[in-house]
Design an enzyme around this catalytic site. Structure first.
Site, PDB file in Angstrom:
ATOM      1  N   ILE A 177       0.681  19.249   1.701  1.00 22.02           N
ATOM      2  CA  ILE A 177       1.007  18.453   2.888  1.00 22.02           C
ATOM      3  C   ILE A 177       0.742  19.187   3.657  1.00 22.02           C
ATOM      4  O   ILE A 177       0.048  19.149   4.317  1.00 22.02           O
ATOM      5  CB  ILE A 177       2.011  17.694   2.541  1.00 22.02           C
TER       6      ILE A 177
ATOM      7  N   GLY B 160       3.172  23.817   0.980  1.00 18.81           N
ATOM      8  CA  GLY B 160       2.156  22.607  -0.637  1.00 18.81           C
ATOM      9  C   GLY B 160       0.728  22.509   0.449  1.00 18.81           C
ATOM     10  O   GLY B 160      -0.119  22.433   0.915  1.00 18.81           O
TER      11      GLY B 160
ATOM     12  N   LYS C  14      -6.361  11.911   5.435  1.00 14.97           N
ATOM     13  CA  LYS C  14      -8.031  12.433   5.143  1.00 14.97           C
ATOM     14  C   LYS C  14      -8.281  11.974   6.186  1.00 14.97           C
ATOM     15  O   LYS C  14      -9.311  12.870   7.001  1.00 14.97           O
ATOM     16  CB  LYS C  14      -8.142  12.142   3.752  1.00 14.97           C
TER      17      LYS C  14
ATOM     18  N   HIS D 149     -30.748  20.366  -9.377  1.00 17.98           N
ATOM     19  CA  HIS D 149     -31.194  21.328  -8.245  1.00 17.98           C
ATOM     20  C   HIS D 149     -31.567  20.681  -6.809  1.00 17.98           C
ATOM     21  O   HIS D 149     -32.606  20.105  -7.307  1.00 17.98           O
ATOM     22  CB  HIS D 149     -31.562  22.669  -8.820  1.00 17.98           C
TER      23      HIS D 149
ATOM     24  N   ARG E  40       9.120  15.545  -1.719  1.00 20.44           N
ATOM     25  CA  ARG E  40       9.155  14.536  -1.566  1.00 20.44           C
ATOM     26  C   ARG E  40      10.361  14.848  -2.261  1.00 20.44           C
ATOM     27  O   ARG E  40      10.159  14.910  -3.510  1.00 20.44           O
ATOM     28  CB  ARG E  40       7.824  13.595  -1.593  1.00 20.44           C
TER      29      ARG E  40
ATOM     30  N   SER F 286       7.904  20.060   6.095  1.00 20.80           N
ATOM     31  CA  SER F 286       6.701  19.729   4.519  1.00 20.80           C
ATOM     32  C   SER F 286       7.048  20.215   3.271  1.00 20.80           C
ATOM     33  O   SER F 286       6.272  21.457   2.785  1.00 20.80           O
ATOM     34  CB  SER F 286       5.280  19.664   4.824  1.00 20.80           C
TER      35      SER F 286
ATOM     36  N   ASP G 117       5.997   8.001  -7.486  1.00 20.05           N
ATOM     37  CA  ASP G 117       6.878   9.244  -7.205  1.00 20.05           C
ATOM     38  C   ASP G 117       8.715   9.211  -7.777  1.00 20.05           C
ATOM     39  O   ASP G 117       9.296  10.047  -7.663  1.00 20.05           O
ATOM     40  CB  ASP G 117       6.555   8.866  -5.627  1.00 20.05           C
TER      41      ASP G 117
ATOM     42  N   GLY H 116       0.993  -1.121  -0.220  1.00 21.88           N
ATOM     43  CA  GLY H 116       0.182  -0.261  -0.094  1.00 21.88           C
ATOM     44  C   GLY H 116       0.667   0.915   0.631  1.00 21.88           C
ATOM     45  O   GLY H 116       0.425   2.125  -0.439  1.00 21.88           O
TER      46      GLY H 116
HETATM   47  P1  NAI Z   1       5.311  20.490  -1.962  1.00 22.33           P
HETATM   48  O1  NAI Z   1       6.213  20.401  -3.209  1.00 22.33           O
HETATM   49  O2  NAI Z   1       3.732  20.432  -2.611  1.00 22.33           O
HETATM   50  O3  NAI Z   1       5.112  21.682  -0.984  1.00 22.33           O
HETATM   51  C1  NAI Z   1       6.283  22.429  -0.659  1.00 22.33           C
HETATM   52  C2  NAI Z   1       6.321  23.567  -0.301  1.00 22.33           C
HETATM   53  O4  NAI Z   1       7.492  23.550   0.315  1.00 22.33           O
HETATM   54  C3  NAI Z   1       6.528  24.522  -1.046  1.00 22.33           C
HETATM   55  O5  NAI Z   1       5.984  25.635  -1.359  1.00 22.33           O
HETATM   56  C4  NAI Z   1       8.092  24.592  -0.898  1.00 22.33           C
HETATM   57  O6  NAI Z   1       7.802  26.239  -2.066  1.00 22.33           O
HETATM   58  C5  NAI Z   1       7.895  25.488   0.263  1.00 22.33           C
HETATM   59  N1  NAI Z   1       9.597  25.233   0.983  1.00 22.33           N
HETATM   60  C6  NAI Z   1      10.304  23.996   0.433  1.00 22.33           C
HETATM   61  N2  NAI Z   1      10.975  24.385   1.018  1.00 22.33           N
HETATM   62  C7  NAI Z   1      11.256  25.540   1.613  1.00 22.33           C
HETATM   63  C8  NAI Z   1      11.856  26.321   2.885  1.00 22.33           C
HETATM   64  N3  NAI Z   1      13.082  25.552   3.312  1.00 22.33           N
HETATM   65  N4  NAI Z   1      11.262  27.394   4.004  1.00 22.33           N
HETATM   66  C9  NAI Z   1      10.007  27.371   3.631  1.00 22.33           C
HETATM   67  N5  NAI Z   1       9.051  26.281   2.795  1.00 22.33           N
HETATM   68  C10 NAI Z   1       9.606  25.604   1.692  1.00 22.33           C
HETATM   69  O7  NAI Z   1       5.441  19.233  -1.230  1.00 22.33           O
HETATM   70  P2  NAI Z   1       4.898  18.623  -0.450  1.00 22.33           P
HETATM   71  O8  NAI Z   1       2.886  19.896   0.339  1.00 22.33           O
HETATM   72  O9  NAI Z   1       5.404  18.450   1.318  1.00 22.33           O
HETATM   73  O10 NAI Z   1       4.190  17.562  -0.508  1.00 22.33           O
HETATM   74  C11 NAI Z   1       4.871  16.554  -1.296  1.00 22.33           C
HETATM   75  C12 NAI Z   1       4.244  16.050  -2.511  1.00 22.33           C
HETATM   76  O11 NAI Z   1       3.346  15.044  -2.221  1.00 22.33           O
HETATM   77  C13 NAI Z   1       3.371  16.670  -3.039  1.00 22.33           C
HETATM   78  O12 NAI Z   1       4.151  16.400  -5.184  1.00 22.33           O
HETATM   79  C14 NAI Z   1       1.972  16.667  -3.653  1.00 22.33           C
HETATM   80  O13 NAI Z   1       1.497  17.283  -4.674  1.00 22.33           O
HETATM   81  C15 NAI Z   1       1.883  15.833  -2.468  1.00 22.33           C
HETATM   82  N6  NAI Z   1       0.564  15.388  -2.479  1.00 22.33           N
HETATM   83  C16 NAI Z   1      -0.372  15.577  -2.884  1.00 22.33           C
HETATM   84  C17 NAI Z   1      -1.680  15.561  -1.209  1.00 22.33           C
HETATM   85  C18 NAI Z   1      -2.759  16.190  -2.152  1.00 22.33           C
HETATM   86  O14 NAI Z   1      -3.308  15.735  -3.599  1.00 22.33           O
HETATM   87  N7  NAI Z   1      -3.807  16.370  -2.070  1.00 22.33           N
HETATM   88  C19 NAI Z   1      -1.913  15.495  -0.357  1.00 22.33           C
HETATM   89  C20 NAI Z   1      -0.316  15.256  -0.245  1.00 22.33           C
HETATM   90  C21 NAI Z   1       1.070  15.602  -0.779  1.00 22.33           C
END
Ligand code: NAI
Length: 469
Positions: free
Chosen positions: A185, A183, A52, A448, A271, A268, A311, A40
């Protein structure tokens, strides 16, 4: 010499890998699946599903707190975090159990251990319950996923500093927290903790949270977060943190000499692909400087007969993209000449409150791609069903190609923020990917009263006429 021969060996049992295994086995292929931790993968065990579940707990809490608005009186709710954690784990365990049963039912051979790829499609399985053995196949699919990135100055200790891995099993909610990275997460955890009573500060390096979302949509989320006392600081860099003597809180320094004292730091910041144990020596598989495996548009690596999905490659890091890539690789193995995936049309769903969902071009990206665009936005505050459920923060925004008369032509992007939009994106997703026009979609009736009427209304107004907006 290998001990066992399969048609396909999949290394990694997350969404991309298990989709390849199930889909391939369903097509009659003999599949070996190598997994060193948990079937998984991240999604089921420390990602989408548990995250979630915690967001749903926050939703229930919000609903009970707001019950008096509906004339339902109850005492002030409290959170029993141990019950939440037990419920979350039960859901994870049921889904992992179900998946394990499905793999067994389709006669997929599951090896417990780390898989590494050598020459001639030989896969070594080591260090797990299956013992050390060598297996081989005509085709190999690499699907070892990703791990949370960390940043210098914030070593993860599991108590004061956590990534999503530890966050999803924390023993108690902190009274205050810093979330580094705004982002998907970061926003989901910030939203969940804030709803449950934690004082949250998001520190984001870029000028906007939720980079990649349409900027109007991101602004709606930021405004809503502000109303719920989440502090959002954009354009700031973090420097480090100093725990107090007792180790129960820490001072995070950021920006130009600013600081905040909190009980928890959630890192966060993205990844990283997890190709560390794959070896790949003697193969023509190319790993780039950031650890991503290089593939063509059918997920083929540089080594004939070896694919990489999920990924591990530079496509959106989403479970559903992993599913699609796993199935794509199997179709290619079967010689079915599949079409490459169009990642511009990928559906994105972010489950913070308010939720965010979109597919296709943002307004800025469409203009940058050379389109002349027309847009329309409508707010959930004017929608009957949204008022009834008491959740009116949010918008639907549609980006369309502009026709000479100023009305909308082809639908380029659909962006939603608001209640249950992750469940409402479906028709927007289809419209974008079907390359439908505004006129075509406007001809359909929306039921509606529903929240999905807002999508219909937004499309209708792009025809040059409208009902309510
Ligand atoms: P992300 O890449 O979406 O966001 C990370 C954020 O951290 C960015 O906005 C970046 O500018 C910021 N950042 C990086 N270094 C930094 C620093 N030193 N100080 C402050 N800000 C900084 O990564 P995230 O949120 O960790 O998610 C990882 C992956 O998992 C992404 O590709 C995401 O789309 C995916 N994901 C998707 C979900 C969903 O679609 N519901 C839920 C969870 C994860």
């Amino acid at each position: 010499m290998s001990d066992v021969q399969h048609d396909v060996i999949v290394i990694g049992g997350g969404p991309a890998g298990y989709a390849a295994a199930l889909y391939g086995a369903g097509a009659g292929l003999d599949i070996g699946l190598v997994e060193n931790r948990w079937i998984g993968g991240t999604c089921l065990n420390v990602g989408c599903i548990p995250a979630k579940e915690l967001l749903e707990t926050a939703h229930v809490y919000r609903t009970v707190r707001g019950a008096a608005d509906f004339g339902i009186n109850s005492s002030e709710p409290t959170v029993d975090w141990s019950v939440t954690m037990t419920r979350k784990q039960a859901i994870v365990d049921q889904l992992v159990g179900g998946l394990t049963g499905l793999l067994k039912g389709r006669k997929v051979t599951v090896y417990n251990g780390s898989g590494s790829l050598g020459t001639d499609h030989e896969v070594s399985v080591t260090g797990g319950a299956s013992g050390d053995l060598s297996i081989s196949a005509r085709n190999v699919i690499l699907a070892t996923g990703s791990q949370p990135r960390t940043i210098p100055g914030f070593e993860v200790d599991g108590s004061l500093v956590v990534t999503s891995d530890e966050m999803l099993s924390i023993e108690r909610l902190p009274s205050s927290a810093v979330v580094i990275g705004g982002g998907a997460i970061g926003c989901e955890f910030a939203s969940m903790m804030a709803d449950l009573g934690t004082e949250v500060t998001i520190l984001e390096a870029l000028p906007q949270i939720l980079t990649g979302c349409d900027s109007d949509a991101a602004k709606v989320v930021q405004r809503s977060f502000k109303k719920r006392n989440i502090t959002v600081r954009t354009g700031v860099m973090v420097q480090g943190h100093s725990p107090d003597r007792s180790g129960s809180s820490t001072v995070v320094t950021f920006g130009e000499g600013e600081s905040v004292d909190v009980e928890l730091v959630v890192v966060s910041v993205g990844r990283r692909p997890y190709s560390d144990l794959l070896d790949l020596v003697g193969t023509a598989v190319v790993v780039d400087e950031r650890g991503f495996i290089e593939v063509d548009d059918l997920c083929r690596t540089g080594e004939a007969g070896v694919w990489a999905v999920g990924d591990l490659i530079k496509t959106p890091q989403l479970a559903h993209v992993g599913f699609a890539e796993g199935m794509l690789a199997i179709k290619d193995i079967l010689g079915e000449n599949p079409l490459p995936l169009d990642h511009l049309g990928t559906p994105w769903c972010i489950y913070c409150h308010p939720e965010v969902a979109f597919a296709g071009y943002t307004e800025d990206a469409a203009i940058a791609a050379g389109y002349e665009v027309v847009t329309s936005s409508h707010r959930f505050i004017g929608n009957g069903r949204a008022k009834i459920i008491g959740e009116t923060d949010g918008i639907v925004k549609v980006v369309a190609e502009k026709l000479p008369d100023g009305t909308g032509g082809r639908i380029l992007g659909v962006h939603m923020v608001g209640p249950w939009v992750t469940e409402q994106l479906g028709q927007g997703y289809l419209a974008v990917n079907w390359e439908a026009t505004v006129d075509e979609v406007a001809a359909f009736i929306q039921p509606h009263p529903t929240m999905s009427e807002l999508f219909g209304e937004t499309i209708l107004s792009l025809t040059g006429r409208s009902l309510h907006g």
